[in-house]
Design a protein around this motif. Structure first.
Motif, PDB file in Angstrom:
ATOM      1  N   THR A   1       0.800  -1.213   0.000  1.00  0.00           N
ATOM      2  CA  THR A   1       0.000   0.000   0.000  1.00  0.00           C
ATOM      3  C   THR A   1       0.842   1.276   0.000  1.00  0.00           C
ATOM      4  OG1 THR A   1      -0.151  -0.084   2.420  1.00  0.00           O
ATOM      5  CG2 THR A   1      -1.923  -1.136   1.169  1.00  0.00           C
ATOM      6  N   ASN A   2       2.138   1.140  -0.190  1.00  0.00           N
ATOM      7  CA  ASN A   2       3.021   2.311  -0.184  1.00  0.00           C
ATOM      8  C   ASN A   2       3.083   2.940  -1.580  1.00  0.00           C
ATOM      9  OD1 ASN A   2       3.780   2.061   2.594  1.00  0.00           O
ATOM     10  ND2 ASN A   2       5.104   0.348   2.002  1.00  0.00           N
ATOM     11  N   VAL A   3       2.000   3.603  -1.950  1.00  0.00           N
ATOM     12  CA  VAL A   3       1.964   4.291  -3.236  1.00  0.00           C
ATOM     13  C   VAL A   3       3.033   5.378  -3.232  1.00  0.00           C
ATOM     14  CG1 VAL A   3       0.553   5.720  -4.768  1.00  0.00           C
ATOM     15  CG2 VAL A   3      -0.479   3.795  -3.547  1.00  0.00           C
ATOM     16  N   LEU A   4       3.788   5.438  -4.318  1.00  0.00           N
ATOM     17  CA  LEU A   4       4.901   6.372  -4.391  1.00  0.00           C
ATOM     18  C   LEU A   4       4.433   7.806  -4.607  1.00  0.00           C
ATOM     19  CD1 LEU A   4       7.399   4.346  -6.609  1.00  0.00           C
ATOM     20  CD2 LEU A   4       7.408   4.587  -4.123  1.00  0.00           C
ATOM     21  N   PHE A   5       5.354   8.726  -4.404  1.00  0.00           N
ATOM     22  CA  PHE A   5       5.127  10.130  -4.707  1.00  0.00           C
ATOM     23  C   PHE A   5       5.758  10.437  -6.064  1.00  0.00           C
ATOM     24  CE2 PHE A   5       5.147   9.675  -0.135  1.00  0.00           C
ATOM     25  CZ  PHE A   5       4.018  10.388   0.252  1.00  0.00           C
ATOM     26  N   PRO A   6       5.110  11.258  -6.910  1.00  0.00           N
ATOM     27  CA  PRO A   6       3.940  12.096  -6.651  1.00  0.00           C
ATOM     28  C   PRO A   6       2.593  11.441  -6.938  1.00  0.00           C
ATOM     29  CG  PRO A   6       4.822  12.632  -8.791  1.00  0.00           C
ATOM     30  CD  PRO A   6       5.728  11.566  -8.224  1.00  0.00           C
ATOM     31  N   ALA A   7       2.537  10.111  -7.097  1.00  0.00           N
ATOM     32  CA  ALA A   7       1.243   9.466  -7.358  1.00  0.00           C
ATOM     33  C   ALA A   7       0.319   9.523  -6.146  1.00  0.00           C
ATOM     34  CB  ALA A   7       1.461   8.013  -7.782  1.00  0.00           C
ATOM     35  N   ALA A   8       0.875   9.398  -4.937  1.00  0.00           N
ATOM     36  CA  ALA A   8       0.035   9.347  -3.733  1.00  0.00           C
ATOM     37  C   ALA A   8      -0.830  10.590  -3.554  1.00  0.00           C
ATOM     38  CB  ALA A   8       0.900   9.099  -2.502  1.00  0.00           C
ATOM     39  N   PRO A   9      -0.287  11.807  -3.636  1.00  0.00           N
ATOM     40  CA  PRO A   9      -1.146  12.984  -3.484  1.00  0.00           C
ATOM     41  C   PRO A   9      -2.040  13.233  -4.687  1.00  0.00           C
ATOM     42  CG  PRO A   9       1.105  13.666  -3.914  1.00  0.00           C
ATOM     43  CD  PRO A   9       1.139  12.185  -3.699  1.00  0.00           C
ATOM     44  N   ALA A  10      -1.934  12.402  -5.721  1.00  0.00           N
ATOM     45  CA  ALA A  10      -2.803  12.534  -6.885  1.00  0.00           C
ATOM     46  C   ALA A  10      -4.168  11.897  -6.667  1.00  0.00           C
ATOM     47  CB  ALA A  10      -2.140  11.911  -8.112  1.00  0.00           C
ATOM     48  N   ASP A  11      -4.348  11.168  -5.574  1.00  0.00           N
ATOM     49  CA  ASP A  11      -5.626  10.525  -5.298  1.00  0.00           C
ATOM     50  C   ASP A  11      -6.759  11.552  -5.341  1.00  0.00           C
ATOM     51  OD1 ASP A  11      -7.599   8.678  -4.337  1.00  0.00           O
ATOM     52  OD2 ASP A  11      -7.310   9.524  -2.339  1.00  0.00           O
TER      53      ASP A  11
END
Length: 448
Positions: free
Chosen positions: A317-327
């Protein structure tokens, strides 16, 4: 000065051996030397931002300030200046906070294709590509005959049918025409036959070597391939299949080993906006949440640019950055950017793909036949290759005549991207695959 690279044309399928992030292990054996990729002359001069030690994120910048006055205050170089949001990003060699600083961060090499898994831009346990062949006769026409000009590899048709791509291209004969997609990556093989007529050759940029030639560079000299070599070409090859008439802007920010620093990636995002990109593809990632990079992405979104990022290949579940704040629902930038995970052709989560509440969307990302430097093709696996599927689909939608110039338009487009997705159907991850898998046809049907 000529760029150094290996020139190869393969014979038969060559197995690519897994490369560990520590750089131990072997690259693939190469085939016989052939004409392949021709060296590009080095032209122009580009500041090598990796030389700066710090990045400063500024907030509350008054309208009286300009890039010139900020440079006078801080020194170094202004990377991003957004007078509407009153933010800016600068790079210099001082850790001291200035009057507008919201954050001062080290200009570290946190962005890399190697962060996409335990092996070089891979699924985490296999090499990123299972082998490569000579280009041969090139693309094949769609088997269904439903499109007149779009071409692809027959090996990809199962994946493309799963997302309704052939029908989408038939519905949008523009097929991305007039839309520029920036590929911020390891560079691109500018001479690959599969990309001829599809590249913005006038505005390419190489931040790594400091010139205007964003060609791929092989860092190895022993007949093997360096860890990041070919990654950007593979990404571009997928976009070229999904949106065949889109224009691709190559910006080289990652070195031959797939690593790049904060200042370079942030500046490339801003440069892509200035050069007319409407879609920015980031098939790279980091475990670090860097404010300077987030500010650059937000500034792009504010001008109506959509940003697509790979979610990572750690399988957790460790989505990388910058993908994580793209939710879209919970992320600070979700209304104009998207993080993309990978699924199989039957909509099951790829074993390597990250998942969870910070993952927004998925796309096919396993064994996608695409381009490799030297006039070759490769079967690529990873979220790095799911992301450009979405970038290409967004280019299709934008080419229907959408004129997006501010964040509200980007938000509406991304809302439709999510609402038209095929809901996740993997029983093992009932709530972990975001809005589901992108649907090319359903999205463009909103605009046609």
């Amino acid at each position: 000065m000529m760029k150094q690279r290996q020139l190869w044309t393969s014979r038969g399928v060559l197995a690519l051996i897994a490369l560990l992030v520590s750089a131990c292990g072997s690259s693939p054996d190469v085939g016989l030397a052939g004409p392949g990729l021709q060296p590009q002359a080095t032209t122009g001069v580009v500041n090598r931002l990796s030389a700066f030690r710090y990045v400063h994120t500024l907030a509350g910048v008054p309208a009286t300030e300009t890039p010139s006055t900020l440079k006078s205050l801080y020194g170094g170089q202004v990377l991003v200046y957004d007078p509407v949001a009153r933010t800016a990003v600068l790079a210099n060699n001082s850790s001291a906070k200035g009057k507008y600083d919201a954050a001062v961060e080290s200009n570290t090499r946190v962005y890399k294709v190697a962060e996409q898994g335990l092996a070089a831009w891979s699924s985490g346990y296999n090499a990123w590509g299972s082998g490569y062949n000579a280009w041969g006769s090139g693309y094949n026409a769609w088997g269904s005959g439903t499109t007149s000009s779009a071409t692809t590899f027959t090996e990809n048709i199962v994946n493309w049918d799963a997302i309704g791509l052939s029908s989408a291209q038939a519905l949008v004969p523009e097929q991305g025409s007039g839309i520029k997609v920036a590929v911020i990556d390891t560079g691109i093989d500018l001479n690959h036959p599969g990309l001829q007529g599809r590249l913005d050759l006038a505005n390419g940029k190489d931040y790594v070597q400091g010139d205007l030639d964003p060609s791929e560079v092989n860092g190895n000299t022993d007949g093997t391939y360096s860890q990041g070599y070919g990654h950007g070409t593979a990404v571009a090859g997928i976009i070229a299949q999904v949106a065949p008439k889109a224009t691709i802007l190559a910006l080289r920010v990652l070195d031959p080993f797939g690593e790049g620093d904060v200042a370079t990636v942030a500046d490339a995002i801003n440069y892509a906006v200035l050069k007319g990109a409407k879609v920015i593809n980031l098939s790279l990632g980091s475990n670090a949440d860097v404010k300077a990079l987030n500010t650059a992405v937000s500034a792009a979104i504010g001008k109506g640019i959509v940003v697509v990022a790979a979610a990572g290949n750690s399988g957790d579940t460790n989505v990388l950055f910058p993908a994580a704040p793209a939710d879209y629902l919970t992320g600070s930038q979700g209304q104009g950017s998207v993080g993309v995970g990978s699924v199989t052709g039957t909509f099951l989560k790829s074993s390597f793909s990250t998942y969870g509440h910070h993952l927004e969307l998925t796309a096919p990302g396993e064994r996608i036949r695409t381009l490799f430097p030297g006039g070759n093709v490769v079967d690529a696996t990873g979220t790095s290759f799911a992301a450009p599927v979405v970038s290409g689909i967004l280019a299709l939608a934008l080419s229907t005549g959408l004129n997006i110039t501010e964040s509200s338009g980007a938000k509406a487009l991304m809302g439709n991207l999510n609402s038209t997705a095929r809901p996740g159907s993997d029983p093992a991850y009932p709530n972990g695959l975001g809005f589901g898998t992108v649907s090319a046809f359903r999205l463009v049907d909103v605009y046609r």
